[in-house]
Design a protein around this motif. Sequence first.
Motif, PDB file in Angstrom:
ATOM      1  N   GLY A  54       1.659  -7.316  -7.790  1.00 14.78           N
ATOM      2  CA  GLY A  54       3.279  -7.164  -7.731  1.00 14.78           C
ATOM      3  C   GLY A  54       3.621  -5.445  -7.634  1.00 14.78           C
ATOM      4  O   GLY A  54       4.550  -5.484  -8.216  1.00 14.78           O
ATOM      5  N   VAL A  55       2.957  -4.695  -7.038  1.00 13.78           N
ATOM      6  CA  VAL A  55       3.169  -3.498  -6.961  1.00 13.78           C
ATOM      7  C   VAL A  55       4.734  -3.339  -6.082  1.00 13.78           C
ATOM      8  O   VAL A  55       5.254  -2.544  -6.546  1.00 13.78           O
ATOM      9  N   GLY A  56       4.493  -4.173  -5.035  1.00 15.27           N
ATOM     10  CA  GLY A  56       5.827  -3.926  -4.324  1.00 15.27           C
ATOM     11  C   GLY A  56       5.588  -3.130  -3.098  1.00 15.27           C
ATOM     12  O   GLY A  56       6.695  -2.837  -2.175  1.00 15.27           O
ATOM     13  N   GLN A  57       4.472  -2.636  -2.605  1.00 14.54           N
ATOM     14  CA  GLN A  57       4.392  -2.009  -1.438  1.00 14.54           C
ATOM     15  C   GLN A  57       4.548  -2.738  -0.174  1.00 14.54           C
ATOM     16  O   GLN A  57       5.148  -2.204   0.708  1.00 14.54           O
TER      17      GLN A  57
END
Lengths: 412, 79
Positions: free
Chosen positions: B16-19
């Motif tokens: 879930g880093v969102g990169q």
Amino acid sequence: MASPATSPDIVSPAIYLEGIPHSQFSEIMAHPGLLWHPYQDGGFWVVSRHADTKTVSKQPKLFSSAVGHTNLWDLKADALEARRSIIDTDAPDHTRLRRLVSKAFTPRNINLWENVTREIACELLDDFQYAGGGDWVSMVAAPLPIRVILSVLGVPVSDADYLVELSNYLVEGTTDQPSLAADAFGNTTDLDLLPFGSPASHALFEYGEQLGAKRKSDPKDDVVTQLVMAEEDGNRLSAAEYRNLFHVLVFAGNETTRTAIAHGAMAFSEFPDQWKRLEADGEISAPAVEELLRWATPVLHMRRTATDDTELSGTSIARGDKVVMWYPAANRDPAVYDHPFDFDISRETNPHFSFGGGGPHFCLGAFLARMEIRILLEEMLNRKLALRQVGAADRVASNFIHGILSVEMEVK
Amino acid sequence: MTDQMRLCVDAGLCIGVGQCELLEPEIFRVDDDTGTSTVISAPILPSQRAEALVDQCPSGAIQIDSDVSPTQARPPDTG
């Protein structure tokens, strides 16, 4: 096997009082393969090149964060267990812990904190400008990130000064001259079991536990409440894991960005033409923020441990060997960067490793740090706040944190 | 259309880093409940952008969907 070529010293904390030992890193990087660095009873492989750092970071199974620890020295089993956090775990523990906090730190959710960050930045910069300058660290670089991270986590911002004090002691724990007595803050825990071997970790644990208890009885819409709820239902987080996660979020969430902001100000003072460029541009571009991050490299190294025999840059690595990535070296690798020792805010490609080499341990707070730095620079620009460093910075004697204790800046 | 690639998310790996959402917001969104990336529209990109995304996904969750042949990886015909 012939004994490997030995690395020049890059671990003695005193070296870092003069700054990063770039000439040693250049020498290490120019040597084919990897050099072996003696350390305590054994040693570690020095990973300095950009490509090698990426290779290690991207293979978390082969290069473990959980075996031994991510520090240069090994932890005993009880200490490893007591200190387990998102830093020093592998999948599936790492995945479970990280997902508990990841959503607060996605780019979309971080952007929601822009206004809060700007308000804090404005207040601090107004005071700094009114005072005509002063210690950039205590007046701006330290208070900004701690107030922002506490806001994001749901920790009372009124406790910022106390938590900065604890953070300072934790940084000191990475040097060879910690000043706290073992029983400081009422600590009775064996120091080996505490992060950074510091009694300040005990104080931070205690603070987190008390806050967690409050949120359990009076839940709020914040990260701390989410964590204690995860602890309550479904065994998703143990009490020790909560403690350690809270510790990491508060410490890593303020100390690293504080370091970046301190080095950023020093860089613009040292390279005034770059500040003039910002002024001419009239806005803060993403490349400027990335270059500040590359230049600062707040965390100096992370260690991994090989879980199998392997090979890197032609050097054989045995199962169990320590492999340590030195980010300031990778961030100035001439194979990736033209004029790596120039601070240049217009670099179009800047694949720096100030947030790690790109694997699953990629910095949780990366987007938060970027946002804070951008907002701070925007507000400095709005105020035409050009800084000039007065005298030398007071650096931390640490091979782990690229810390600045204080640095005088005058307002031009 | 061999320069198009179809991507997929390995939910078991995603942290879930969102990169992905940052780089390709039309295609990926990190679900606030699960904390992992979800595909919200056809995950087909020019190969250069697809490969950059795979390279920049810290957890290795974004992958080239190897079950799909290049001819299948054609964007939907919007006619």
